[in-house]
Design a protein around this motif. Sequence first.
Motif, mmCIF file in Angstrom:
data_model
loop_
_atom_site.group_PDB
_atom_site.id
_atom_site.type_symbol
_atom_site.label_atom_id
_atom_site.label_comp_id
_atom_site.label_asym_id
_atom_site.label_seq_id
_atom_site.Cartn_x
_atom_site.Cartn_y
_atom_site.Cartn_z
ATOM 1 N N UNK A 1 11.538 -4.305 -10.566
ATOM 2 C CA UNK A 1 10.733 -3.151 -10.139
ATOM 3 C C UNK A 1 11.333 -2.521 -8.882
ATOM 4 N N UNK A 2 11.326 -1.202 -8.846
ATOM 5 C CA UNK A 2 11.846 -0.478 -7.683
ATOM 6 C C UNK A 2 10.835 -0.526 -6.542
ATOM 7 N N UNK A 3 11.294 -0.935 -5.364
ATOM 8 C CA UNK A 3 10.428 -1.022 -4.184
ATOM 9 C C UNK A 3 10.652 0.220 -3.331
ATOM 10 N N UNK A 4 9.615 1.045 -3.212
ATOM 11 C CA UNK A 4 9.751 2.305 -2.469
ATOM 12 C C UNK A 4 9.576 2.083 -0.969
ATOM 13 N N UNK A 5 10.084 3.049 -0.199
ATOM 14 C CA UNK A 5 9.945 2.982 1.254
ATOM 15 C C UNK A 5 8.473 3.043 1.654
ATOM 16 N N UNK A 6 7.685 3.793 0.874
ATOM 17 C CA UNK A 6 6.256 3.917 1.168
ATOM 18 C C UNK A 6 5.549 2.573 1.024
ATOM 19 N N UNK A 7 5.965 1.789 0.014
ATOM 20 C CA UNK A 7 5.373 0.465 -0.188
ATOM 21 C C UNK A 7 5.713 -0.462 0.969
ATOM 22 N N UNK A 8 6.963 -0.406 1.397
ATOM 23 C CA UNK A 8 7.399 -1.236 2.534
ATOM 24 C C UNK A 8 6.630 -0.841 3.790
ATOM 25 N N UNK A 9 6.466 0.459 3.990
ATOM 26 C CA UNK A 9 5.749 0.972 5.164
ATOM 27 C C UNK A 9 4.293 0.495 5.159
ATOM 28 N N UNK A 10 3.654 0.568 3.991
ATOM 29 C CA UNK A 10 2.251 0.142 3.886
ATOM 30 C C UNK A 10 2.107 -1.345 4.196
ATOM 31 N N UNK A 11 3.019 -2.147 3.652
ATOM 32 C CA UNK A 11 2.954 -3.592 3.883
ATOM 33 C C UNK A 11 3.215 -3.923 5.350
ATOM 34 N N UNK A 12 4.139 -3.197 5.943
ATOM 35 C CA UNK A 12 4.451 -3.436 7.359
ATOM 36 C C UNK A 12 3.255 -3.104 8.255
ATOM 37 N N UNK A 13 2.589 -1.958 7.947
ATOM 38 C CA UNK A 13 1.421 -1.560 8.734
ATOM 39 C C UNK A 13 0.262 -2.534 8.543
ATOM 40 N N UNK A 14 0.160 -3.107 7.354
ATOM 41 C CA UNK A 14 -0.917 -4.033 7.042
ATOM 42 C C UNK A 14 -0.727 -5.382 7.704
ATOM 43 N N UNK A 15 0.521 -5.876 7.724
ATOM 44 C CA UNK A 15 0.777 -7.244 8.184
ATOM 45 C C UNK A 15 1.439 -7.369 9.546
ATOM 46 N N UNK A 16 2.120 -6.307 9.975
ATOM 47 C CA UNK A 16 2.850 -6.394 11.236
ATOM 48 C C UNK A 16 4.181 -7.124 11.103
#
Length: 308
Positions: free
Chosen positions: A1-16
């Motif tokens: 599955x392709x991992x988008x920059x938006x997904x990475x950004x959301x996970x980073x904001x959620x978890x730190x």
Amino acid sequence: MSISAAMVKELRETTGAGMMDCKTALKENDGNMEAAIDWLRTKGLAKAAKKAGRVAAEGLVGVASSGATAAVVEVNSETDFVARNEGFQKLVSDIAATAVESDGTVEGLAAAGYPGSDKSVADTLTDAVATIGENMTLRRVTKLSVSEGVVASYIHNAASAGLGKIGVLVALESAGDAAKLEAIGRQVAMHVAATNPLAATTDEMDPAVVAREREVFSEQARESGKPDNIIEKMVEGRIRKFYEEVVLLKQTFVIDGENTVEQALKNAEGDVGAPIALKGFIRLALGEGIEKVEEDFAAEVAAATGQA
């Protein structure tokens, strides 16, 4: 599955967690956000136990009470400017007062008669939209009652009496002094506003949430390489600590910083003159769970002037 920059950004904001760690977590879990959060926590790369909701909605939360019953409502508007409007504030106060006598559902409250009018709450809101010029919605209403005692309330970030950004109700059942019971109830409500517990007691915790935490703790413990009997004790210890963080009666009372909320209520019984039982609590924060639409104002201006 392709991992988008938006997904990475959301996970980073959620978890730190770090950007590359977030990307790895998403790849390892086929883009599943919840699984990626758990993966990061298992690896010790994220601290978040739950996601903070991105709040965008404006408006007000209002509380009202009548005897041993109280209600809290959320009425949304498009801008914070409207929330400072005296007409809108009166509207929310009146809706909260009506909610005390309603059936506790949004539908029932919307159909109820608006105070001093022959119109319903829903029709009055529609009229207010035309008058104020912004869309408004009656989003939530909740009631609490006790057979004997008080339902104390607290408003955080108050805009005026009974109106603000966070509304809390705490139901205390007791045959003791009502005024003193109200005082300790308000303190507990302030505590709830600050700590946002997930449940009043361990028995009321969502089993799915506990199971998820247990699985994360188990994975972390297994990575230590210790024997199963030690791992089991480690996990149970972590679960007890988790309860102390998210269960209201187990939390350290923010008012004194020493006792648990359960012990603080027990200590108050002597002053109140009778046993006190916590029958429930409600905490409504303005706009929680409503996803914010982020707008790039500079890009919007550029597009409007043909410079994009």
